[in-house]
Design a protein around this motif. Structure first.
Motif, PDB file in Angstrom:
ATOM      1  N   GLY A 284       0.686  -1.100   0.037  1.00  0.00           N
ATOM      2  CA  GLY A 284      -0.184   0.157  -0.006  1.00  0.00           C
ATOM      3  C   GLY A 284       0.728   1.141  -0.017  1.00  0.00           C
ATOM      4  N   GLY A 285       0.104   2.371  -0.585  1.00  0.00           N
ATOM      5  CA  GLY A 285       0.971   3.614  -0.550  1.00  0.00           C
ATOM      6  C   GLY A 285       0.236   4.384  -1.320  1.00  0.00           C
ATOM      7  N   LEU A 286       0.624   5.604  -1.984  1.00  0.00           N
ATOM      8  CA  LEU A 286       0.168   6.590  -2.953  1.00  0.00           C
ATOM      9  C   LEU A 286       0.492   6.057  -4.332  1.00  0.00           C
ATOM     10  CD1 LEU A 286       1.086   9.801  -1.022  1.00  0.00           C
ATOM     11  CD2 LEU A 286      -1.009   8.451  -0.910  1.00  0.00           C
ATOM     12  N   VAL A 287      -0.658   6.277  -5.116  1.00  0.00           N
ATOM     13  CA  VAL A 287      -0.254   6.011  -6.589  1.00  0.00           C
ATOM     14  C   VAL A 287       0.382   7.145  -7.168  1.00  0.00           C
ATOM     15  CG1 VAL A 287      -1.528   5.851  -8.668  1.00  0.00           C
ATOM     16  CG2 VAL A 287      -2.520   4.663  -6.735  1.00  0.00           C
TER      17      VAL A 287
ATOM     18  N   GLY B 209      -7.905  -6.269 -14.546  1.00  0.00           N
ATOM     19  CA  GLY B 209      -9.122  -6.007 -14.108  1.00  0.00           C
ATOM     20  C   GLY B 209      -9.861  -4.750 -13.844  1.00  0.00           C
ATOM     21  N   VAL B 210     -10.988  -4.493 -13.465  1.00  0.00           N
ATOM     22  CA  VAL B 210     -11.539  -3.164 -13.344  1.00  0.00           C
ATOM     23  C   VAL B 210     -11.285  -2.355 -11.971  1.00  0.00           C
ATOM     24  CG1 VAL B 210     -13.928  -2.156 -13.423  1.00  0.00           C
ATOM     25  CG2 VAL B 210     -13.536  -3.975 -14.852  1.00  0.00           C
ATOM     26  N   LEU B 211     -10.692  -1.322 -12.230  1.00  0.00           N
ATOM     27  CA  LEU B 211     -10.085  -0.631 -11.062  1.00  0.00           C
ATOM     28  C   LEU B 211     -11.441   0.284 -10.410  1.00  0.00           C
ATOM     29  CD1 LEU B 211      -7.123   1.209 -12.529  1.00  0.00           C
ATOM     30  CD2 LEU B 211      -6.981  -0.601 -10.777  1.00  0.00           C
ATOM     31  N   PRO B 212     -11.305   0.211  -8.948  1.00  0.00           N
ATOM     32  CA  PRO B 212     -12.349   0.916  -8.217  1.00  0.00           C
ATOM     33  C   PRO B 212     -12.632   2.291  -8.952  1.00  0.00           C
ATOM     34  CG  PRO B 212     -10.642  -0.053  -6.842  1.00  0.00           C
ATOM     35  CD  PRO B 212     -10.270  -0.032  -8.208  1.00  0.00           C
ATOM     36  N   ASP B 213     -13.603   2.734  -8.733  1.00  0.00           N
ATOM     37  CA  ASP B 213     -14.086   4.012  -9.318  1.00  0.00           C
ATOM     38  C   ASP B 213     -13.300   5.292  -8.778  1.00  0.00           C
ATOM     39  OD1 ASP B 213     -16.157   3.117 -10.914  1.00  0.00           O
ATOM     40  OD2 ASP B 213     -17.691   3.433  -9.374  1.00  0.00           O
ATOM     41  N   LEU B 214     -12.915   5.179  -7.508  1.00  0.00           N
ATOM     42  CA  LEU B 214     -12.013   6.244  -6.621  1.00  0.00           C
ATOM     43  C   LEU B 214     -10.580   6.094  -6.965  1.00  0.00           C
ATOM     44  CD1 LEU B 214     -14.351   6.664  -3.623  1.00  0.00           C
ATOM     45  CD2 LEU B 214     -14.304   8.070  -5.457  1.00  0.00           C
TER      46      LEU B 214
ATOM     47  N   GLN C 115      -3.635   9.304  -4.829  1.00  0.00           N
ATOM     48  CA  GLN C 115      -4.544   8.755  -3.866  1.00  0.00           C
ATOM     49  C   GLN C 115      -3.951   7.475  -3.191  1.00  0.00           C
ATOM     50  OE1 GLN C 115      -6.824  10.747  -2.726  1.00  0.00           O
ATOM     51  NE2 GLN C 115      -6.575  12.442  -4.150  1.00  0.00           N
ATOM     52  N   GLY C 116      -4.339   7.207  -1.935  1.00  0.00           N
ATOM     53  CA  GLY C 116      -3.994   5.961  -1.157  1.00  0.00           C
ATOM     54  C   GLY C 116      -4.621   4.805  -2.141  1.00  0.00           C
TER      55      GLY C 116
ATOM     56  N   HIS D  75     -12.239   5.393   0.150  1.00  0.00           N
ATOM     57  CA  HIS D  75     -13.624   5.492  -0.283  1.00  0.00           C
ATOM     58  C   HIS D  75     -14.129   6.816   0.059  1.00  0.00           C
ATOM     59  CE1 HIS D  75     -14.695   5.193   4.195  1.00  0.00           C
ATOM     60  NE2 HIS D  75     -13.612   4.193   4.111  1.00  0.00           N
ATOM     61  N   ASP D  76     -13.405   7.938   0.585  1.00  0.00           N
ATOM     62  CA  ASP D  76     -13.806   9.184   0.355  1.00  0.00           C
ATOM     63  C   ASP D  76     -12.534  10.015   0.212  1.00  0.00           C
ATOM     64  OD1 ASP D  76     -12.860   9.397   2.958  1.00  0.00           O
ATOM     65  OD2 ASP D  76     -14.757   9.473   3.918  1.00  0.00           O
ATOM     66  N   GLU D  77     -12.537  11.402   0.107  1.00  0.00           N
ATOM     67  CA  GLU D  77     -11.433  11.991  -0.140  1.00  0.00           C
ATOM     68  C   GLU D  77     -10.392  12.175   1.360  1.00  0.00           C
ATOM     69  OE1 GLU D  77     -15.004  14.517   0.952  1.00  0.00           O
ATOM     70  OE2 GLU D  77     -14.338  13.589  -0.963  1.00  0.00           O
TER      71      GLU D  77
END
Length: 150
Positions: free
Chosen positions: A58-61, A91-96, A101-102, A123-125
């Motif tokens: 995990g981290g920031l893109v 695959g399909v990336l999440p909408d956010l 972003q993390g 899941h939120d900002e």
């Protein structure tokens, strides 16, 4: 008469201990694939895991690294400020999901690239997974979005 009771008690205790050990071993065996350890990009670069080990990263893109390839294949880099690891995901990336972003991904580290089987995004900002926050704080990169600059 007393020795027979004592002998039975010892037998019951031994059978219970064997049953406990056997059940613990079976639970551990059943959970071996369900336990995924979290690693930050710096930890992956410092001590690369084996190609067969499934773990979470995990981290920031990293900005400027998101490339959508043929079909559903996406490549990008994830960073914690100290190191950057290339990621490949089909695959399909999440909408956010977006740059800067993390994210947390599950998969394997193969030939210097993290091959993800699952990608999770915020899941939120303001939300970021605890493991990602801890890794970014360790690198001195994390800034709390709830703090206001004075």
């Amino acid at each position: 008469m007393k020795s027979l009771k004592k002998q039975r008690r010892i037998q019951v205790i031994i059978v219970a201990a064997i049953a406990l050990a056997l059940s613990t071993a079976l639970i551990g065996y059943a959970m071996r694939d369900g336990i995924n350890f979290f690693r930050s990009p710096s930890q992956v670069v410092a001590e690369p895991p084996t190609a067969s080990e499934v773990f979470r990263i995990g981290g920031l893109v990293e900005d400027g690294t998101l490339v959508r390839g043929q079909g559903e294949t996406v490549t990008f880099a994830v960073t914690d400020g100290g190191a950057s690891v290339p990621v490949s995901y089909t695959g399909v990336l999440p909408d956010l999901f977006e740059e800067g972003q993390g994210m947390v991904g599950t998969g394997k580290y193969v030939n210097g690239t993290f091959v993800a089987t699952e990608i999770l995004a915020k899941h939120d900002e303001t939300y970021m997974p605890k493991e990602v926050v801890d890794a970014l704080k360790e690198q001195g990169v994390y800034q709390d979005p709830n703090e206001t600059d004075s």
